[in-house]
Design a protein around this motif. Structure first.
Motif, PDB file in Angstrom:
ATOM      1  N   ASP A 198     -27.878 -39.079 -59.636  1.00 21.49           N
ATOM      2  CA  ASP A 198     -27.654 -38.116 -60.712  1.00 21.49           C
ATOM      3  C   ASP A 198     -26.326 -38.371 -61.415  1.00 21.49           C
ATOM      4  O   ASP A 198     -25.458 -39.074 -60.882  1.00 21.49           O
ATOM      5  CB  ASP A 198     -27.747 -36.685 -60.174  1.00 21.49           C
ATOM      6  N   ASP A 253     -23.903 -36.476 -61.898  1.00 20.38           N
ATOM      7  CA  ASP A 253     -22.738 -35.952 -61.170  1.00 20.38           C
ATOM      8  C   ASP A 253     -22.150 -37.034 -60.260  1.00 20.38           C
ATOM      9  O   ASP A 253     -20.949 -37.046 -59.996  1.00 20.38           O
ATOM     10  CB  ASP A 253     -23.115 -34.737 -60.304  1.00 20.38           C
ATOM     11  N   GLN A 254     -23.013 -37.931 -59.745  1.00 19.29           N
ATOM     12  CA  GLN A 254     -22.513 -39.032 -58.915  1.00 19.29           C
ATOM     13  C   GLN A 254     -21.944 -40.139 -59.793  1.00 19.29           C
ATOM     14  O   GLN A 254     -20.953 -40.770 -59.443  1.00 19.29           O
ATOM     15  CB  GLN A 254     -23.624 -39.629 -58.040  1.00 19.29           C
ATOM     16  N   PHE A 265     -17.129 -42.233 -58.534  1.00 19.90           N
ATOM     17  CA  PHE A 265     -15.845 -41.994 -57.863  1.00 19.90           C
ATOM     18  C   PHE A 265     -15.994 -41.615 -56.387  1.00 19.90           C
ATOM     19  O   PHE A 265     -15.328 -42.198 -55.523  1.00 19.90           O
ATOM     20  CB  PHE A 265     -15.074 -40.897 -58.602  1.00 19.90           C
ATOM     21  N   ASP A 266     -16.854 -40.632 -56.108  1.00 15.73           N
ATOM     22  CA  ASP A 266     -16.932 -40.124 -54.728  1.00 15.73           C
ATOM     23  C   ASP A 266     -17.509 -41.141 -53.753  1.00 15.73           C
ATOM     24  O   ASP A 266     -17.251 -41.083 -52.561  1.00 15.73           O
ATOM     25  CB  ASP A 266     -17.756 -38.829 -54.667  1.00 15.73           C
ATOM     26  N   PHE A 324     -26.601 -30.986 -55.914  1.00 13.95           N
ATOM     27  CA  PHE A 324     -26.237 -32.396 -55.772  1.00 13.95           C
ATOM     28  C   PHE A 324     -24.977 -32.528 -54.916  1.00 13.95           C
ATOM     29  O   PHE A 324     -24.144 -31.628 -54.885  1.00 13.95           O
ATOM     30  CB  PHE A 324     -25.930 -33.011 -57.138  1.00 13.95           C
ATOM     31  N   GLU A 325     -24.829 -33.689 -54.299  1.00 12.15           N
ATOM     32  CA  GLU A 325     -23.608 -33.986 -53.550  1.00 12.15           C
ATOM     33  C   GLU A 325     -22.392 -33.704 -54.424  1.00 12.15           C
ATOM     34  O   GLU A 325     -22.310 -34.187 -55.555  1.00 12.15           O
ATOM     35  CB  GLU A 325     -23.563 -35.479 -53.175  1.00 12.15           C
ATOM     36  N   ARG A 374     -21.443 -31.338 -56.191  1.00 17.38           N
ATOM     37  CA  ARG A 374     -21.570 -30.575 -57.441  1.00 17.38           C
ATOM     38  C   ARG A 374     -20.584 -29.401 -57.486  1.00 17.38           C
ATOM     39  O   ARG A 374     -19.948 -29.133 -58.494  1.00 17.38           O
ATOM     40  CB  ARG A 374     -23.011 -30.072 -57.568  1.00 17.38           C
ATOM     41  N   LYS A 398     -16.112 -31.592 -53.995  1.00 20.33           N
ATOM     42  CA  LYS A 398     -16.362 -32.763 -53.166  1.00 20.33           C
ATOM     43  C   LYS A 398     -16.565 -32.358 -51.702  1.00 20.33           C
ATOM     44  O   LYS A 398     -15.739 -31.653 -51.130  1.00 20.33           O
ATOM     45  CB  LYS A 398     -15.198 -33.748 -53.283  1.00 20.33           C
TER      46      LYS A 398
END
Ligand code: SF4
Lengths: 204, 476
Positions: free
Chosen positions: A20, A22-23, A44-45, B440-441, B443, B446
């Motif tokens: 997604d 967001d990732q 980033f994460d 989501f991861e 979201r 972190k």
């Protein structure tokens, strides 16, 4: 917009489904008011460890992925938020083409607006590309050709893909879509004259 | 005889200015669609205004665009300046852009400020039959009124500003029929989570969903908005509900809807906006709403949902190797073990708000659970109304006291912890019962772990300190 005709470049495989936006670019980086400068924050994460150093486990950080410009990934890539920051970040990082079995709608359109080519191949073809990329030593390269609508390597892989002619022409010629629409001004004005338009600014 | 048309076709066809591209059967090419209402917020618009400026272009119809600040505004004390410098710069940029181009703006201190998808409908800007776009995927919310509403990217925002039109490929349509009457305690959120769970997060890619059936007809506008809002979580371009008496009752006397004779004319025009008998949807799906239990998500996308009475699934039972992999990843991120009952799962945080469930009816539902009870020790629960109007109305009804007396924080409107662009975020490892739309991861922060659910379920979780079945919790 930057045109896209053909591109040859190094491949990185990210074999995950449903990545997604967001990732692709987490929200803390959406506060910029420019279109550039998002590359360092891409993924980033996943890309960095909590101490800020690159995470060696992450696919993009593999030595063979250095300088990659073609991303091969799983289905439904780019789902979620409509943020165009996602294609900006991918482009800024150096990607020129994305290959997946499917893309989320808004993301697909956003890529086309930025000269970043989204290529839809069959699931089996994508799986084969991932296999080849992972098996290669010292980097795997692909040629992506929008004129011929093909993806190929030098070891016998060749596949064709579809793209609607309107978008294809825009990408091939690097056209400015707003400029194209503005040429239709007379038609837009006529449309406005001949309809009963809903009142937006009301009587409050 | 006229060919029967779907609701979508009626709205689409009445907005086609011209078609672009090849125009052949296999390659029809996109349409140039006229946009009636363009909504703008601070995060996805600065580059669009900058693009116009660089090209020396003007905003074609500034009066058809409305802007608000919502995504990164603080929800604490509004008298203080925004502490985050880059966020402050983004808000200031929108203020300047709106002023320079003559676009109406609801700034931080405006009485009508709020989340873009909450204020459009409540001001009556959103009306049946319109084409509405916004640089935001949850623009699908406005389809609850029988509008065709969808999210666009920033380049497209620029295109709409310059031309008042958008280039769009024609989507296909899918009818989603919710039959039956849902049981007490089952909310709109449960209906939409059940759908996404059934068809998957890409199950509606390329489609516009039209929601029909008894359960939809029985819903309030708030409930219909919740459902259309999350259409995008199934990959859909948009969601739509045909306007009816409920729609007209909601819109009548809103600040921006027509009055008097113009209102009568509008209602008669809007009344024709429904799928004709015999109109064909390319796909259709039916869900028995009467059989649904409250839904909660256990994973890292909205399709990873289950009945509250179920257990965390075992990746070994997943349908495919790809699912197995993503289930395993999700459970690891969520720190959950297969077989754990969902009911009883401890939470650290509770978030009530967002464009999915930050409306007055949502707050009423949640307040019913909170009233006279206390937030469990160790749980931090916040209520973030979707708009200033929602906040004012809630305070008039005394809901804020129900919440604050129970130990919830009562905050100012904005997106807040739905995406955590401001300081409202989860800390790594924190588990949250949330009424928002995405798990989501990362979201909500972190390393944060999000469980999506309805407002009543989230409020009950705050009181119990864990996920509970709201059906055992309803007061007579
Ligand atoms: S509340 Fe959440 S989903 Fe809705 S507009 Fe704001 S950030 Fe997006």
């Amino acid at each position: 917009m930057q045109a896209f005709k053909t591109h040859s470049g190094r491949v990185v495989a990210l074999p995950r489904a449903d990545v997604d936006t967001d990732q692709i670019i987490p929200k803390q980086f959406l506060k910029r008011i420019e279109r550039t400068g998002f590359g360092p924050s891409l993924f980033f994460d996943w890309r960095y460890r909590p101490d800020g150093l690159p995470n060696p486990e992450f696919e993009l950080n593999h030595p063979d992925a250095a300088g990659a410009s073609v991303l091969v990934t799983g289905p439904n890539f780019g789902c979620g938020s409509s943020r165009e920051h996602a294609p900006w970040a991918l482009h800024d990082y150096g990607f020129r083409a994305l290959i997946a079995p499917s893309f989320a709608d808004i993301f697909y359109g956003n890529c086309c607006q930025n000269g970043l080519l989204p290529v839809v191949l069959q699931e089996g073809e994508v799986a084969e590309l991932i296999r080849r990329a992972e098996a290669s030593v010292g980097g795997y390269e692909l040629n992506v050709d929008l004129i011929e609508r093909t993806v190929s390597d030098t070891a016998g892989f060749a596949a064709r893909f579809q793209m609607d002619s309107y978008r294809r022409e825009m990408l091939l010629r690097g056209l400015d879509e707003i400029g194209r629409t503005l040429e239709l001004e007379a038609g837009i004005a006529a449309f406005e004259r001949h309809r009963s338009e809903p009142a937006v600014r009301g009587v409050s | 005889m006229m060919v029967p048309r779907t609701l979508f076709e009626k709205v689409w066809q009445s907005h086609v200015v011209t078609t672009r591209g090849a125009g052949t059967r296999d390659d029809p090419g996109p349409a140039l669609l006229y946009v009636d209402l363009h909504l703008v917020h601070e995060v996805t618009s600065p580059q669009a205004f900058e693009g116009l400026r660089l090209a020396g272009r003007k905003v074609r119809r500034p009066e058809l665009t409305v802007a608000t600040v919502d995504h990164n505004v603080p929800t604490g004390d509004r008298r203080l300046p925004i502490a985050d410098e880059t966020a402050a710069r983004q808000v200031a940029t929108l203020v300047r852009n709106a002023r320079e181009t003559g676009i109406e703006l609801f700034d931080l201190d405006a009485p009508d400020q709020g989340i873009v998808h909450v204020i459009g409908p409540e001001l009556g800007l959103t009306q049946p039959g319109m084409v509405i776009v916004c640089g935001d995927s949850h623009t699908s919310t406005h389809g609850a009124f029988g509008a065709l509403a969808f999210g666009i990217g920033t380049s497209e925002v620029e295109h709409v500003l310059a031309t008042q039109c958008i280039v769009q490929n024609r989507p296909r349509t899918m009818e989603v029929r919710f039959s039956g009457v849902p049981a007490a305690g089952i909310a709109a959120k449960d209906l939409i989570l059940a759908l996404i769970r059934r068809i998957g997060i890409a199950g509606a890619t390329g489609y516009v969903l039209e929601y029909t059936g008894e359960a939809i007809e029985g819903l309030s506008m708030e409930g219909r908005m919740t459902i259309c809002n999350m259409s995008i979580e199934a990959g859909a371009r948009a969601g739509m509900v045909a306007p009816d008496a409920t729609t007209f009752a909601y819109l009548q006397s809103r600040p921006r809807t027509p009055r008097g004779e113009a209102w009568e004319r509008a209602v008669s025009r809007w009344s024709s906006l429904r799928s004709d008998p015999g109109a064909d949807h390319e796909r259709s799906i039916r869900i028995d709403a009467a059989a649904l239990a409250p839904q909660v998500t256990w994973g890292t996308n909205p399709a990873m949902a289950a009945d509250i009475t179920e257990r965390v699934p075992d990746p070994a039972d997943a349908a495919s190797e790809a699912d197995r992999l993503s289930y395993r990843r999700a459970l690891e991120y969520m720190d959950l073990r297969p077989g754990t009952p969902l009911e009883g799962l401890r939470v650290d945080r509770v978030f009530l708000g967002s464009c999915t469930n930050g409306r007055i009816e949502d707050l009423r539902d949640a307040a019913t659970m909170a009233r006279g009870r206390n937030v469990a020790p160790g749980v931090r629960a916040m209520v973030v109304p979707g708009s200033q109007r929602v906040k004012t109305e809630a305070e008039r009804e005394g809901l804020d006291r129900d919440f604050t007396e129970a130990g919830f924080e009562w905050r100012n409107p904005g997106c807040s912890m739905c995406l955590g662009m401001n300081e409202d975020i989860l800390l790594p490892g924190e588990r949250c019962a949330s009424t928002s739309n995405r798990n989501f991861e990362g979201r909500q922060g972190k390393g944060g772990r999000t469980h999506l659910m309805s407002p009543a379920m989230a409020a009950a979780a705050a009181v119990e300190g864990c996920l509970v079945d709201v059906r055992g919790y309803i007061r007579s």
